[in-house]
Motif scaffolding. Structure first.
Motif, PDB file in Angstrom:
ATOM      1  N   VAL A 171      -9.835   5.861   2.187  1.00 24.57           N
ATOM      2  CA  VAL A 171     -10.014   4.768   1.215  1.00 24.57           C
ATOM      3  C   VAL A 171      -8.885   4.716   0.177  1.00 24.57           C
ATOM      4  O   VAL A 171      -8.813   3.759  -0.598  1.00 24.57           O
ATOM      5  CB  VAL A 171     -11.378   4.812   0.472  1.00 24.57           C
ATOM      6  CG1 VAL A 171     -12.513   4.452   1.425  1.00 24.57           C
ATOM      7  CG2 VAL A 171     -11.634   6.137  -0.215  1.00 24.57           C
ATOM      8  N   ASP A 172      -8.029   5.727   0.153  1.00 28.92           N
ATOM      9  CA  ASP A 172      -6.923   5.744  -0.829  1.00 28.92           C
ATOM     10  C   ASP A 172      -5.680   6.320  -0.149  1.00 28.92           C
ATOM     11  O   ASP A 172      -5.411   7.495  -0.266  1.00 28.92           O
ATOM     12  CB  ASP A 172      -7.304   6.573  -2.053  1.00 28.92           C
ATOM     13  CG  ASP A 172      -6.221   6.569  -3.123  1.00 28.92           C
ATOM     14  OD1 ASP A 172      -5.294   5.749  -3.042  1.00 28.92           O
ATOM     15  OD2 ASP A 172      -6.299   7.403  -4.038  1.00 28.92           O
ATOM     16  N   ILE A 173      -4.862   5.471   0.513  1.00 34.27           N
ATOM     17  CA  ILE A 173      -5.109   4.075   0.762  1.00 34.27           C
ATOM     18  C   ILE A 173      -4.447   3.723   2.084  1.00 34.27           C
ATOM     19  O   ILE A 173      -3.850   2.682   2.269  1.00 34.27           O
ATOM     20  CB  ILE A 173      -4.610   3.197  -0.457  1.00 34.27           C
ATOM     21  CG1 ILE A 173      -5.091   1.727  -0.373  1.00 34.27           C
ATOM     22  CG2 ILE A 173      -3.123   3.254  -0.594  1.00 34.27           C
ATOM     23  CD1 ILE A 173      -6.458   1.471  -0.829  1.00 34.27           C
ATOM     24  N   ALA A 222       0.871  -1.189   0.000  1.00 32.12           N
ATOM     25  CA  ALA A 222       0.000   0.000   0.000  1.00 32.12           C
ATOM     26  C   ALA A 222       0.901   1.230   0.000  1.00 32.12           C
ATOM     27  O   ALA A 222       2.074   1.134   0.362  1.00 32.12           O
ATOM     28  CB  ALA A 222      -0.906   0.026   1.223  1.00 32.12           C
ATOM     29  N   HIS A 223       0.357   2.366  -0.390  1.00 31.18           N
ATOM     30  CA  HIS A 223       1.213   3.565  -0.428  1.00 31.18           C
ATOM     31  C   HIS A 223       0.903   4.522   0.713  1.00 31.18           C
ATOM     32  O   HIS A 223      -0.225   4.585   1.212  1.00 31.18           O
ATOM     33  CB  HIS A 223       1.150   4.261  -1.793  1.00 31.18           C
ATOM     34  CG  HIS A 223      -0.201   4.763  -2.215  1.00 31.18           C
ATOM     35  ND1 HIS A 223      -0.683   5.989  -1.816  1.00 31.18           N
ATOM     36  CD2 HIS A 223      -1.150   4.228  -3.021  1.00 31.18           C
ATOM     37  CE1 HIS A 223      -1.884   6.182  -2.369  1.00 31.18           C
ATOM     38  NE2 HIS A 223      -2.202   5.118  -3.097  1.00 31.18           N
ATOM     39  N   GLU A 224       1.941   5.268   1.106  1.00 30.82           N
ATOM     40  CA  GLU A 224       1.873   6.151   2.279  1.00 30.82           C
ATOM     41  C   GLU A 224       1.315   7.526   1.954  1.00 30.82           C
ATOM     42  O   GLU A 224       0.831   8.227   2.848  1.00 30.82           O
ATOM     43  CB  GLU A 224       3.297   6.369   2.838  1.00 30.82           C
ATOM     44  CG  GLU A 224       4.030   5.113   3.210  1.00 30.82           C
ATOM     45  CD  GLU A 224       5.535   5.349   3.365  1.00 30.82           C
ATOM     46  OE1 GLU A 224       6.122   4.775   4.283  1.00 30.82           O
ATOM     47  OE2 GLU A 224       6.123   6.104   2.558  1.00 30.82           O
ATOM     48  N   ASN A 269      -2.417  -5.508  -3.762  1.00 27.51           N
ATOM     49  CA  ASN A 269      -2.275  -4.056  -3.719  1.00 27.51           C
ATOM     50  C   ASN A 269      -3.653  -3.403  -3.792  1.00 27.51           C
ATOM     51  O   ASN A 269      -4.666  -4.068  -3.987  1.00 27.51           O
ATOM     52  CB  ASN A 269      -1.376  -3.624  -4.897  1.00 27.51           C
ATOM     53  CG  ASN A 269      -1.024  -2.156  -4.889  1.00 27.51           C
ATOM     54  OD1 ASN A 269      -1.045  -1.491  -3.845  1.00 27.51           O
ATOM     55  ND2 ASN A 269      -0.719  -1.619  -6.053  1.00 27.51           N
ATOM     56  N   GLU A 270      -3.666  -2.089  -3.659  1.00 27.73           N
ATOM     57  CA  GLU A 270      -4.901  -1.304  -3.751  1.00 27.73           C
ATOM     58  C   GLU A 270      -5.523  -1.448  -5.143  1.00 27.73           C
ATOM     59  O   GLU A 270      -4.875  -1.822  -6.095  1.00 27.73           O
ATOM     60  CB  GLU A 270      -4.574   0.177  -3.534  1.00 27.73           C
ATOM     61  CG  GLU A 270      -3.681   0.737  -4.645  1.00 27.73           C
ATOM     62  CD  GLU A 270      -3.612   2.257  -4.662  1.00 27.73           C
ATOM     63  OE1 GLU A 270      -4.563   2.917  -4.217  1.00 27.73           O
ATOM     64  OE2 GLU A 270      -2.583   2.775  -5.114  1.00 27.73           O
ATOM     65  N   GLY A 271      -6.788  -1.050  -5.239  1.00 32.47           N
ATOM     66  CA  GLY A 271      -7.411  -0.944  -6.562  1.00 32.47           C
ATOM     67  C   GLY A 271      -8.736  -1.672  -6.649  1.00 32.47           C
ATOM     68  O   GLY A 271      -9.779  -1.052  -6.684  1.00 32.47           O
TER      69      GLY A 271
END
Ligand SMILES: [Zn+2]
Length: 469
Positions: free
Chosen positions: A132-134, A100-102, A193-195
């Protein structure tokens, strides 16, 4: 109660959807742990630009250390670092990366009902930029890993946790940097991952979208040259602004080739009920008319499916180098966002631009702004089998539909650097649907249901146990 939450809370009286097969006391514990962690993460403002993600990396490092788990803070430059931790199981086996990204996109507090970096927990939601992102996944994956460790890391193989800098802008690219510089840490058999992971209610069942690939971007600029001069004198030819207008018109009018590949197949099979329309959507000769028909019948579904049928040219910026209203510019620029399916490249895009602009009355040339090719992992695989199994256990009646993301995620770097890695975008919600969740991306009043957040943690934990038995 906060006004935006009132309507949805009234509709279900604030009740939470049950998660089948998991003790409600465990769900309650995980809700408390994940929402507290997400709230703290939201309070660390990592609006990108500038990002400043190292503070999240240090925070997560400290959070894991409290549980006796040790990872690494790494990346460049010093204020844009990521955090990676590897949890070894009891036996050798494959590896699963929870990614996930920070960073988050900026937020204007004037437009929000609550301060966007407050991390407020109210009305059954955690509120704030990143909910929610993310940062939800930064938190949910962390809780999953900590729970796996606390249970004795009984799985085989390795679970890797990573929260990475700079997904939104991609200037320093945290995940890209890690993939290039630290393959020893990052090379994994599987990536989550996210998405994807959002569900649509269809024929009484939740259909979950799994993204096994993503479209690429080929952003370009059309530079139109013109003649300088005093605007009081009519310029019959060579006005760069008029030339740019012709270019816009021709690009938008150009019929781009329709591509029918695997990225839209399951969406059509699962979500289009009419068998005749379904067949026409898969037929090269009839698909264009069928897409128009789908848009008339169900605009929401058409919005999901149509971008998976090929390229799109979207002109977004026009400017000229004129310094005054009464001066003809020598140069007008038109910036175009183009998306292409996995497997396509700038050659195909350039050929379409040339076809579109053949015969256009303008002196133009094409300059690339940035190209990232799309890519995709195979589907189905052991990873999608495991996702289906875990989902089926905890969400009765759930169905999975493969798709590709029309946007960009960091999964792209893993697929291109490590061809054997299977990377899917999947972060499931159980309570709020596709429309509710996706409308909050990059939007005001971003928030996540506490129940959904807990489910993302429990799902990641159980997925690891299913995939790495
Ligand atoms: Zn994101």
């Amino acid at each position: 109660m906060i006004a935006a939450a009132r309507a949805s809370a009234d509709a279900d009286e604030g009740s939470s959807v049950d998660i089948a097969g998991i003790d409600p006391a465990v769900v309650a514990d995980v809700e408390a742990e994940t929402s507290e962690l997400l709230s703290r993460l939201i309070r660390i403002d990592t609006s990108n630009p500038p990002g400043d993600e190292t503070r999240v990396a240090e925070f997560m490092d400290a959070w894991f250390r409290e549980a006796g788990l040790h990872g690494e803070i790494l990346g460049e430059p010093a204020d844009r670092r990521s955090f990676v931790l590897r949890l070894e199981g009891r036996r050798p086996g494959p590896s699963l990366l929870l990614l996930a990204h920070e960073d988050v996109v900026p937020a204007n507090p004037d437009d929000w009902q609550v301060p966007p970096f407050s991390g407020l927990i109210e009305d059954g939601y955690v509120w704030g930029r990143g909910a929610v992102d993310i940062k939800n996944l930064v938190a949910a994956h962390a809780v999953a890993v900590r729970r796996l460790a606390a249970a004795g890391a009984t799985f085989s193989g390795t679970v890797v946790y990573a929260c990475t800098a700079d997904e939104e802008e991609g200037t320093v690219g945290g995940a890209r940097w890690l993939v290039e510089h630290r393959p020893d840490l990052m090379r994994c058999d599987y990536v989550i991952n996210e998405g994807g992971g959002h569900f649509l209610q269809h024929a009484g069942r939740p259909v979950y979208i799994l993204e096994s690939g993503e479209k690429g971007t080929a952003q370009f600029r059309i530079v139109v040259r013109g003649e300088a001069g005093h605007a009081s004198v009519p310029l019959r030819r060579g006005n760069a602004v008029v030339g740019a207008a012709h270019v816009v018109e021709a690009l938008v009018a150009h019929e781009l080739p329709l591509v029918i590949d695997g990225s839209s197949r399951e969406l059509v099979e699962v979500l289009v009920d009419d068998p005749g329309l379904r067949a026409r959507l898969r037929d090269q000769g009839q698909a264009r008319a069928a897409l128009a028909e789908l848009a008339r019948r169900d605009g929401r579904l058409a919005d999901m499916i149509e971008p998976l049928y090929g390229f799109a040219f979207s002109p977004t910026i026009v400017h000229s180098n004129s310094v005054a209203v009464n001066v003809y510019p020598t140069r007008a620029e038109l910036c175009v966002d183009c998306r292409m399916l996995a497997g396509h490249g700038e050659e195909e895009v350039e050929a379409e631009v040339r076809a579109a602009l053949a015969g256009v009355d303008a002196d133009w040339e094409l300059e690339w702004i940035g190209v990232i090719r799309g890519n995709a992992s195979p589907y189905p695989t052991k990873l999608s089998d495991a996702i289906r199994a875990v989902l089926g256990r905890h969400v009765p009646g759930a169905e999975l539909a493969n798709s590709h993301s029309v946007g960009f995620t960091d999964s792209n770097w893993f697929r291109s650097a490590y061809p054997d890695t299977v990377a899917y975008n999947f972060a499931p919600h159980v309570e709020e649907s596709y429309e509710e969740v996706t409308s909050r991306y990059h939007n005001v009043d971003e928030r996540i249901r506490v129940r959904d957040l807990a489910f993302q943690a429990l799902f990641a934990e159980r997925l690891a146990l299913e995939l790495l038995p």
